[in-house]
Design an enzyme around this catalytic site. Structure first.
Site, PDB file in Angstrom:
ATOM      1  N   THR A   1      -4.401   5.668   3.333  1.00  0.00           N
ATOM      2  CA  THR A   1      -4.388   5.410   4.770  1.00  0.00           C
ATOM      3  C   THR A   1      -5.228   4.187   5.113  1.00  0.00           C
ATOM      4  O   THR A   1      -4.806   3.322   5.891  1.00  0.00           O
ATOM      5  CB  THR A   1      -4.918   6.642   5.526  1.00  0.00           C
TER       6      THR A   1
ATOM      7  N   GLN B   1       5.207   5.888  -2.085  1.00  0.00           N
ATOM      8  CA  GLN B   1       6.113   6.835  -2.743  1.00  0.00           C
ATOM      9  C   GLN B   1       6.863   6.243  -3.936  1.00  0.00           C
ATOM     10  O   GLN B   1       7.531   6.988  -4.656  1.00  0.00           O
ATOM     11  CB  GLN B   1       7.128   7.371  -1.724  1.00  0.00           C
TER      12      GLN B   1
ATOM     13  N   SER C   1      -1.259   4.807  -2.807  1.00  0.00           N
ATOM     14  CA  SER C   1      -2.244   5.890  -2.774  1.00  0.00           C
ATOM     15  C   SER C   1      -2.267   6.597  -4.108  1.00  0.00           C
ATOM     16  O   SER C   1      -1.231   7.064  -4.599  1.00  0.00           O
ATOM     17  CB  SER C   1      -1.887   6.877  -1.662  1.00  0.00           C
ATOM     18  N   ALA C   2      -3.453   6.725  -4.703  1.00  0.00           N
ATOM     19  CA  ALA C   2      -3.574   7.277  -6.050  1.00  0.00           C
ATOM     20  C   ALA C   2      -3.118   8.721  -6.144  1.00  0.00           C
ATOM     21  O   ALA C   2      -2.563   9.150  -7.168  1.00  0.00           O
ATOM     22  CB  ALA C   2      -5.017   7.148  -6.539  1.00  0.00           C
TER      23      ALA C   2
ATOM     24  N   THR D   1     -19.134   0.535  -1.089  1.00  0.00           N
ATOM     25  CA  THR D   1     -19.043   0.607  -2.545  1.00  0.00           C
ATOM     26  C   THR D   1     -17.933   1.567  -2.951  1.00  0.00           C
ATOM     27  O   THR D   1     -17.801   2.651  -2.381  1.00  0.00           O
ATOM     28  CB  THR D   1     -20.387   1.092  -3.139  1.00  0.00           C
TER      29      THR D   1
ATOM     30  N   CYS E   1       2.055  14.239   7.751  1.00  0.00           N
ATOM     31  CA  CYS E   1       0.816  13.753   8.358  1.00  0.00           C
ATOM     32  C   CYS E   1       0.757  14.004   9.854  1.00  0.00           C
ATOM     33  O   CYS E   1      -0.214  13.669  10.504  1.00  0.00           O
ATOM     34  CB  CYS E   1       0.639  12.264   8.066  1.00  0.00           C
TER      35      CYS E   1
END
Length: 383
Positions: A74, A182, A199-200, A237, A325
């Site tokens: 996001t 996706q 997105s992992a 970080t 979402c």
């Protein structure tokens, strides 16, 4: 007896890949220090971060200095949209986007509009396919700063004509941002984009890691307060052990992607066919051919979507309904509304590397009875 759980919501988050687990545990020993410091433990952390960036960049076919790690997919999407608009403010203030973008992109769009910018929404057809003619007209309008197109719908799986859309953008000098969440590590990433996010947790990496890629030569300006981390693109970080795990699992998942697509696509075909044949008054939505290999969505008339999710959950099946979402708002999915398809009793099933044929068969065996029971409770009988 409690049924054994079957996770069928990989489009939200896939189970942690074994490679991610191994890398995460190993990186905890050496990845705790600040990679921006000069002492020995920090230098080791820097080596881990550089190696992770290099591995992720190689997998995506980009330069390491084009790729930044963010706190989530996001955050990467917000940065892509708002940073792309900020970098092109002299060209204009219009964002062109499809009607089926992820809510993260739409929320960034709302922020842009509330700040005085403008947005132009391009429609899709009943299968969820972008109207290319309307797209081409929209990006040629004066004042367009950025265009945004999801690579494949996170809700219905329809693959978008990204390369054709990119060509229309390139013809008028408009950069294209692609939400590739996706498709990364599942299908080849289309060409022609200037900014990309992923997105992992979609490929089996840990949550809390996103990817932001800004091609060299693209005008992009950070929308966040000034920060030196990640070349100024992502504040704070990074969670280094999670980043290491994300990069390792990305490489592993991408290496297996073709084989997994070959294995999962027939299971999705089976779901599409059996649900349509065995559940009355159901609509299977999305393009039946140009689609993701692991995702299928259908809607059941006379059934409340939330009730259906709870009933499936009691039988051990984890699935999503409508927009994953925005489901907490109890509003119909904006994607299904844009397509003009049935949104009642909507279920999205998305498979992953641990999904078995037995899992799919069990789901298909139990679904008709669950739907029939819910309809009977609502007084709908005789279908």
């Amino acid at each position: 007896m409690i049924p054994s759980p079957v996770h069928l919501d990989a489009a939200t988050a896939a189970p942690l890949h074994p490679v991610a687990r191994q890398a995460l545990l190993a990186a905890l020993d050496d990845g705790w220090a600040d990679p921006d410091r000069l002492y020995a433990s920090a230098r080791r952390a820097r080596q881990l971060l550089d190696a992770a960036r290099g591995a992720a960049a190689e997998t995506l076919g980009v330069r390491p200095d084009e790729l930044s790690f963010t706190a989530s997919g996001t955050t990467a999407a917000h940065s892509a949209v708002l940073g792309g608009l900020a970098g092109r403010r002299r060209a204009g203030a219009v964002l062109v986007h499809s009607a089926i973008e992820h809510s993260a992109v739409l929320h960034a769009t709302q922020r842009h509009v509330s700040g005085g910018g403008a947005a132009s929404e391009v429609p899709v057809d009943r299968l969820g396919r972008l109207d290319l003619d309307a797209w081409s007209r929209a990006v040629t309008e004066p004042g367009v700063a950025l265009a945004a197109l999801i690579a494949a719908s996170h809700e219905v799986g329809t693959v978008q004509p990204v390369e054709a859309a990119a060509a229309a953008c390139a013809a008028v000098g408009v950069p294209l941002y692609v939400d590739a969440a996706q498709v990364v590590a599942r299908t080849p990433v289309p060409a022609g984009w200037s900014v990309l996010s992923a997105s992992a947790r979609k490929w089996g990496g840990p949550p809390g890691v996103g990817l932001l890629v800004v091609r060299k030569g693209t005008r992009w300006e950070s929308p966040w307060p000034a920060d030196e981390h990640e070349s100024g693109r992502a504040p704070g970080t990074v969670n280094l052990p999670a980043v290491v795990a994300a990069a390792a699992s990305l490489r592993a998942a991408a290496a297996d992607a073709a084989a997994e697509a070959t294995r999962l696509a027939p299971l999705v075909d089976r779901i599409r066919a059996r649900v349509a044949a065995e559940v009355p008054d159901v609509e299977v939505v999305g393009d039946p051919e140009r689609r993701l290999p692991h995702l299928v969505t259908f809607s059941c008339l006379y059934v409340d979507g939330e009730a259906l999710l709870h009933a499936l959950d009691r039988r051990g099946f984890a699935v999503s309904s409508g927009s994953s979402c925005t489901s907490s708002t109890l509003r119909p999915s904006h994607v299904l509304e844009a397509m003009g398809v049935l949104s009642h009793g909507n279920v999205r099933v998305s498979l992953h590397r641990d999904t078995t044929e037995a899992d799919v068969e069990r789901f298909l065996a139990e679904l008709p009875g669950i739907v029939a029971d819910l309809r009977a409770q609502a007084g709908v009988v005789g279908l």
